[in-house]
Write an enzyme that holds these catalytic residues in place. Sequence first.
Site, PDB file in Angstrom:
ATOM      1  N   MET A  91      39.909  40.024  39.884  1.00 10.19           N
ATOM      2  CA  MET A  91      38.603  40.646  39.711  1.00 10.19           C
ATOM      3  C   MET A  91      38.650  42.037  40.319  1.00 10.19           C
ATOM      4  SD  MET A  91      34.925  39.147  40.714  1.00 10.19           S
ATOM      5  CE  MET A  91      33.587  39.493  39.579  1.00 10.19           C
ATOM      6  N   CYS A  92      38.102  42.951  39.553  1.00  7.28           N
ATOM      7  CA  CYS A  92      38.111  44.329  40.022  1.00  7.28           C
ATOM      8  C   CYS A  92      36.846  44.578  40.831  1.00  7.28           C
ATOM      9  CB  CYS A  92      38.170  45.271  38.823  1.00  7.28           C
ATOM     10  SG  CYS A  92      37.991  46.990  39.278  1.00  7.28           S
ATOM     11  N   LEU A  93      36.993  44.607  42.110  1.00  5.32           N
ATOM     12  CA  LEU A  93      35.854  44.882  42.988  1.00  5.32           C
ATOM     13  C   LEU A  93      36.176  46.133  43.789  1.00  5.32           C
ATOM     14  CD1 LEU A  93      34.546  41.604  44.643  1.00  5.32           C
ATOM     15  CD2 LEU A  93      33.428  43.058  42.991  1.00  5.32           C
TER      16      LEU A  93
END
Lengths: 509, 152
Positions: free
Chosen positions: B87-89
């Site tokens: 997940m791109c956080l």
Amino acid sequence: MADNGSQQRELLYCHACANEWYRHQHGLQCPSCDSEAVEIIEERSDPRHNHVDISDDEDEDTVMGNNDDRLPHNPLHRHNPWRDNAPDPDEPDIEHVEWNPAPGVHFARTSFRSTGPGMRPRPQDPNDIFAPLFQSFSTILEGAANAGRPPLRDDPPRAVSQIHRPAFPARNPFPEHQHHHIHHHHGPWDGQQGGRSVFTATGRWPPNGPGPFPNDRNGQNVQNVLATLLQTMQAGMAEQRGQQTPVAANLPAFIAQMLGNGAHGDAVFSDEALDRIITQMMEQTNTNSAPGPASAAAIAALPKKQAEKSMMGQDGKAECSVCMDGVEIGDEVTVLPCNHWFHGDCVGAWLKEHDTCPHCRQGIMPKDGPQQADAPRSPGQAPRHTLNPFMNPIDPNVNPGTPPSPGSGPNGINNQPPMPGAFIQPGMQQPYVPGGYPLYPEPTNFVRPPGQHQGPYSQPPSLQQQQRHRRRSATSPRSSNGGEGSSGGGGQGVTGWFRNLRGGNGGNR
Amino acid sequence: MAQKRIVKEYSELQKKPLDGMRISLPSEADMHQWQILIDGPKGSPYEGGVFTLHLSLPTEYPFKPPTLSFKTKIYHPNVTNDDKGSMCLGMLRADEWKPSSKIEAVLSFAKALLLEPQPDDAVEGGIAREYKENKKEFIKNAKAWTKQYAKK
């Protein structure tokens, strides 16, 4: 064969005129043009392959070690497909490519490889040498067929042996949709004399085929198929090289890297690969431009203070936001120029790696001055680093401790980010802001201190907004302009508000 | 420091769980690996599904950011559609991480991202484009995947 007196039977080649002669006849100088740019022709190093002149010499085949294919008019006489690194145009590397249009694209590639007789030593059983190559080729194709899957940003180059099917147990999203058929046909020059290999690869694109896969990927399909084909072709080329050179051991890693990246050399084949490269470059750049450590002397010189009542949250509690341990009144804490405070050990451990406040990301080193300052900046001095794009750098002309006058609009508080939870008590000269958490029960219960800006209380900014900020900060890490935030409704700090809120911190000066 | 803080954050989250999230430790002996079950937020195409996430806390935590990945396949612009499910956080990026960020914030952010994907910051370009240009189709696909992969 020239087993006896081989030294005398050495065949020489003139790079100037492409003449060939025997050493024992004419020595080391070209008898035709007197050039000394000559080379002994050896089985492993044959300089003639760059030359189109293949005029036959009556005795030459004894050097080549074969008499059985002496067909003077055979155009492939002496043709060695392994000589060149580049694929030989005569060699039908790509026999056919079949495309089957939507919903998926099917492609098939068949390549024929010929090994000329006697051009290189062959093991007794050709399968021994081909087996690993076939295996890697099969893996290549699998990788190629899956190449459209976006690479992870932090995906390291994978060795071939590590390429694996997606590990969603019992519901593999990439079922058997690609088929590899690799046949090894023993040709007329089988065994010691060479061989002929037929590689047939078929695949379907997209790998998932129809189904829940996004239909709008169709636009990418052709591009991806081309990329896949290119990769497959290049893999084949690389493999040819690999067969020729003894460094084939590095080949799997090379191919894996190539396929894993969707890129080969300077060429990229897909958006994802390009994105990956850009990300990689950005990360590398960030590594270089990310704040280095604060100087040990400056860290040591940070003012220490006993926690006092004014530094506690409304419920009389506070904690160091690094270790999350509670801080009681009387405990010694270290105060940063941005007025956030922490346990000395905690903040020191961070600062010696990154010169940013663990809370607001403003550095402690002065912007102007020697790189290895032995003292932290004064609170009014601009930090060397501020990675908080939502916060303006401190204006040295403004006393940071002075709360904005009542009634000043959002524009009047640019130097005073109105983050909820800022501990600016009326009458407080030097507002200490716990870097820790004032332990509010709910973020929405933040009470704006009196005298703060009168604007509507901001909603948490949308993620969109925050991510936009993030992008900008990524490309310009030192950007200190929090301008866009001011349009967010609650002064410049809305995104920072959210950030800090989500960070569980109440305090922000 | 890492261990103590992690234990503290874990127990706080057990005491006061985030809405629609259940946190557990796959191995009681390893506080650095968390398993999180997130209910698909109401009003999102993920509603009705349960998504398993894995949170990995480095030994240097909180000086190094944790990593968050989806173990359940999800149709989302910001989650890689591969076996990693990364997940791109933004807040988890090394250059954006700060030690005062808490796991609770990371998880809240992840949940918010389910409600509001960020197509401009996508790791799945195709899904992002669909999200922007053909929301209806995106919702349909996301729902289909939720039904297929994230069944309760």
